[in-house]
Scaffold this motif. Structure first.
Motif, short mmCIF file in Angstrom:
data_model
loop_
_atom_site.label_atom_id
_atom_site.label_comp_id
_atom_site.label_asym_id
_atom_site.label_seq_id
_atom_site.Cartn_x
_atom_site.Cartn_y
_atom_site.Cartn_z
N GLU A 183 0.83 -1.20 0.00
CA GLU A 183 0.00 0.00 0.00
C GLU A 183 0.87 1.26 0.00
O GLU A 183 0.55 2.25 -0.67
CB GLU A 183 -0.92 0.00 1.23
CG GLU A 183 -1.86 1.17 1.31
CD GLU A 183 -2.88 1.19 0.18
OE1 GLU A 183 -3.41 2.28 -0.12
OE2 GLU A 183 -3.15 0.11 -0.40
N GLN A 184 1.99 1.22 0.74
CA GLN A 184 2.89 2.37 0.74
C GLN A 184 3.62 2.52 -0.59
O GLN A 184 3.85 3.64 -1.06
CB GLN A 184 3.89 2.24 1.89
CG GLN A 184 3.25 2.35 3.26
CD GLN A 184 4.25 2.11 4.37
OE1 GLN A 184 5.30 1.51 4.16
NE2 GLN A 184 3.92 2.55 5.58
N GLN A 185 3.99 1.41 -1.20
CA GLN A 185 4.68 1.48 -2.48
C GLN A 185 3.73 1.86 -3.62
O GLN A 185 4.19 2.35 -4.66
CB GLN A 185 5.34 0.13 -2.79
CG GLN A 185 6.53 -0.18 -1.88
CD GLN A 185 7.20 -1.48 -2.23
OE1 GLN A 185 6.67 -2.27 -3.02
NE2 GLN A 185 8.37 -1.72 -1.68
N ARG A 186 2.44 1.65 -3.42
CA ARG A 186 1.48 2.03 -4.45
C ARG A 186 1.48 3.54 -4.65
O ARG A 186 1.21 4.03 -5.76
CB ARG A 186 0.09 1.53 -4.06
CG ARG A 186 -0.97 1.74 -5.14
CD ARG A 186 -2.27 1.09 -4.73
NE ARG A 186 -2.81 1.74 -3.55
CZ ARG A 186 -3.62 2.80 -3.56
NH1 ARG A 186 -3.97 3.34 -4.72
NH2 ARG A 186 -4.07 3.33 -2.45
N GLN A 187 1.82 4.28 -3.59
CA GLN A 187 1.86 5.73 -3.70
C GLN A 187 3.01 6.21 -4.58
O GLN A 187 2.99 7.33 -5.07
CB GLN A 187 1.97 6.35 -2.31
CG GLN A 187 0.82 6.00 -1.39
CD GLN A 187 1.00 6.55 0.01
OE1 GLN A 187 1.98 7.23 0.29
NE2 GLN A 187 0.05 6.27 0.90
N LEU A 188 4.03 5.36 -4.77
CA LEU A 188 5.15 5.75 -5.61
C LEU A 188 4.73 5.88 -7.07
O LEU A 188 5.35 6.63 -7.84
CB LEU A 188 6.29 4.74 -5.49
CG LEU A 188 6.94 4.58 -4.11
CD1 LEU A 188 7.98 3.48 -4.15
CD2 LEU A 188 7.58 5.88 -3.66
N PHE A 189 3.71 5.13 -7.45
CA PHE A 189 3.28 5.12 -8.85
C PHE A 189 2.23 6.19 -9.14
O PHE A 189 1.75 6.27 -10.28
CB PHE A 189 2.73 3.75 -9.23
CG PHE A 189 3.75 2.65 -9.14
CD1 PHE A 189 4.52 2.31 -10.25
CD2 PHE A 189 3.96 1.97 -7.95
CE1 PHE A 189 5.46 1.30 -10.17
CE2 PHE A 189 4.92 0.95 -7.87
CZ PHE A 189 5.66 0.63 -8.98
N SER A 190 1.87 6.96 -8.14
CA SER A 190 0.89 8.01 -8.36
C SER A 190 1.59 9.28 -8.82
O SER A 190 2.64 9.66 -8.28
CB SER A 190 0.11 8.29 -7.07
OG SER A 190 0.99 8.72 -6.05
N GLN A 191 1.03 9.93 -9.81
CA GLN A 191 1.60 11.15 -10.36
C GLN A 191 1.05 12.33 -9.57
O GLN A 191 -0.15 12.62 -9.59
CB GLN A 191 1.24 11.30 -11.84
CG GLN A 191 1.92 12.45 -12.54
CD GLN A 191 3.41 12.22 -12.70
OE1 GLN A 191 3.86 11.08 -12.76
NE2 GLN A 191 4.18 13.29 -12.74
N LEU A 192 1.94 12.99 -8.81
CA LEU A 192 1.50 14.10 -7.97
C LEU A 192 1.10 15.30 -8.79
O LEU A 192 0.15 16.01 -8.49
CB LEU A 192 2.60 14.46 -6.98
CG LEU A 192 3.02 13.34 -6.01
CD1 LEU A 192 4.14 13.83 -5.11
CD2 LEU A 192 1.84 12.85 -5.20
N LYS A 193 1.85 15.57 -9.85
CA LYS A 193 1.56 16.73 -10.69
C LYS A 193 2.05 16.45 -12.09
O LYS A 193 2.90 15.59 -12.32
CB LYS A 193 2.22 17.99 -10.12
CG LYS A 193 3.73 17.86 -10.00
CD LYS A 193 4.35 19.12 -9.41
CE LYS A 193 5.87 18.98 -9.27
NZ LYS A 193 6.48 20.20 -8.72
N GLU A 194 1.54 17.18 -13.02
CA GLU A 194 1.97 17.01 -14.39
C GLU A 194 3.36 17.61 -14.59
O GLU A 194 3.69 18.67 -14.06
CB GLU A 194 0.98 17.69 -15.34
CG GLU A 194 -0.41 17.08 -15.29
CD GLU A 194 -1.35 17.75 -16.27
OE1 GLU A 194 -0.89 18.72 -16.95
OE2 GLU A 194 -2.51 17.33 -16.34
#
Length: 524
Positions: free
Chosen positions: A88-99
């Motif tokens: 679950e914590q590593q899933r946040q690595l694949f999220s794009q915070l900004k363009e």
């Protein structure tokens, strides 16, 4: 005439039949009487059509209901495992915070292409795997974005007993030097205040005080120079928070050279060793990183050159900075795999003092003295110690061919990544002094990485140093050695012996004078 029926027999038979119906089964622990009662109650409650046709199914439903009440098939809700929490914590690595736009290109350029580096490392037979490398790449990207680092790269991975350390090397930001210095000054002032309070709280006693003076403490190197040139961040797994390691001191590097210890994976773990290590595992990890970097960080000869400010200096050992040579053309891969003279060290050597630059500890400060101390020094007039000779290490950008052997083993091993297709191979360099340190070069591209336990080659086997002999508390001699008091007879015997010895000496002196007088008369 009809036979008369005895009521007592009927009652006895009914009681016997009811007892038979209430006999419990050895398998289900149920009896037929209760089952028929429940079945009739179910029929009366539901009033099904054609009850005689569905009586068997209703009987099964009654049994099934009893079975569900006794033996429930529902399971407890499973708790979230450690692997699921990490995912679950590593899933946040694949999220794009900004363009990503053009303004962020400067931020992204601070991080090298780890996928390309992993591709070359796989050809050399080393690496962390594509999946883990990709997660580390994303974790480094989040570190650069959160800390606004000017430059960051993957230093390597140090293995531990409970967990491992992923190490990132970064350059200091502008203003970090002042903040670090202010933090250190505050800590030193707090330590001094604690010492003063402890001394004031102690009662004054008449016990003798030790005259031992510890050797002067070697100061730390300034932030951004020497062993503290870079800042290091560590994390246990990609996705977990990064932790900034503290600065390293010469005392920690000196102590780390004398011990050999596995890492636990907990930064706050104590380092139990002899000699005692001044700090916890975070300090020990930082000291080992500094030692490994100083001995294994290499680059192709000519890739770096002296800076403009230091290009005219004659003393190359003092040089501590370099810059990329824009005219570097590279070496053939075959030549770099055969000759160590094509590789150079681009990290300063750590001296025996625990620093990259030598500092004179004999120089006396001009402040913090009084007239009484100065007068005492004049009365004693001690011999002034000789001025120590400055320790000088090998200069920066020294070829690897000058490295000394260790335990009759060459310090480096070179090879090609592939002998079948040498035109597309990569030159691989492996350190025998620090097992786990590797470097590769291909054209104008090269990289260093360390994957190991953080141990230095100790030869055939490691033997810890022997503790020193205990120091004597006072000088032993006949003046302070306790003895039994002599008796009166022993004292008289000693006195008579001394008188006889003195009389004999006087007689010898008189005989010598008489002989001299006789010789003088004969001469006349």
């Amino acid at each position: 005439m009809e036979p008369q029926v005895d009521n007592r027999d009927i009652k006895q038979q009914a009681a016997a039949f009811k007892a038979f119906l209430m006999k419990s089964s050895t398998k289900s622990n149920l009896n037929l009487y209760d089952h028929l009662t429940s079945l009739l109650m179910k029929v009366m409650d539901e009033h099904p059509d054609n009850a005689v046709d569905v009586i068997e199914e209703m009987s099964l439903d009654v049994k099934r209901g009893l079975f569900q009440d006794i033996h429930s098939t529902l399971r407890d809700v499973q708790q979230t495992s450690a692997a699921e929490m990490l995912a679950e914590q590593q899933r946040q690595l694949f999220s794009q915070l900004k363009e990503v736009d053009q303004e962020d290109e400067m931020m992204l350029s601070a991080l090298p292409n780890l996928n390309e580096i992993s591709f070359f490392l796989e050809q050399c037979g080393i690496g962390l795997g594509r999946e883990e490398t990709q997660r580390i790449f994303l974790a480094l990207k989040h570190l650069v974005e959160s800390q606004a680092l000017p430059r960051c790269r993957l230093w390597g991975k140090i293995l531990g007993i409970e967990s491992n350390y992923i190490v990132a090397e970064a350059e200091y930001r502008e203003g970090d030097e002042e903040n670090e210095q202010i933090t250190e000054d505050v800590v030193e002032e707090e330590d001094k205040e604690d010492d003063i309070e402890d001394n004031e709280g102690k009662e004054i006693d008449s016990l003798p005080k030790s005259i031992y003076k510890p050797p002067p403490l070697v100061p730390k190197e300034a932030i951004g120079t020497g062993t503290n040139k870079f800042v290091y961040y560590v994390c246990k797994e990609p996705g977990l928070p990064w932790v900034k390691l503290p600065l390293v001191s010469p005392a920690q590097i000196t102590a780390a050279r004398t011990i050999l210890r596995f890492f636990t994976g907990r930064l706050d773990a104590p380092v139990e060793s002899y000699p005692p290590f001044p700090g916890n595992e975070a300090n020990y990890l930082r000291a080992q990183i500094a030692r490994i970097s100083a001995g294994t960080q290499v680059s192709p000869k000519g890739y770096y050159q002296a800076g403009e400010e230091e290009a005219d200096e004659e003393d190359e050992a003092v040089r501590d900075s370099y810059e990329v040579n824009p005219d570097f053309e590279g070496f053939p891969v075959g030549e770099m795999a055969e000759s160590l003279s094509t590789w150079v060290h681009h990290v300063q050597h750590i001296l025996q003092q625990g620093r990259c630059t030598w500092v004179n500890l004999v120089v006396k400060p001009d402040d913090d003295f009084n007239e009484e101390a100065e007068a005492d020094e004049k009365e004693e007039e001690p011999d002034e110690p000789d001025e120590p000779e400055p320790e000088v290490g090998p200069p920066l950008l020294t070829p690897l061919s000058h490295d000394a052997e260790i335990f009759n083993i060459p310090p480096w091993s070179t090879q090609l990544s592939s002998t079948f297709i040498p035109q597309h191979a990569v030159a691989v360099l492996r350190s025998n002094l620090w097992p786990g340190a590797y470097a590769y070069a291909c054209g104008k591209k090269f990289e260093n990485i360390y994957i190991g336990w953080g141990f230095k080659c100790a030869g055939e086997g490691y033997s810890p140093p022997v503790p020193p002999l205990p120091q004597t508390e006072y000088p032993s001699g006949p003046e302070i050695t306790e003895a039994l008091d002599p008796s009166v007879e022993e004292e008289q015997a000693i006195k008579d012996a001394l008188e006889e010895q003195q009389a004999a000496q006087e007689e010898l002196q008189e005989e010598g004078e008489m002989d001299e007088d006789e010789e003088e008369e004969d001469d006349d």
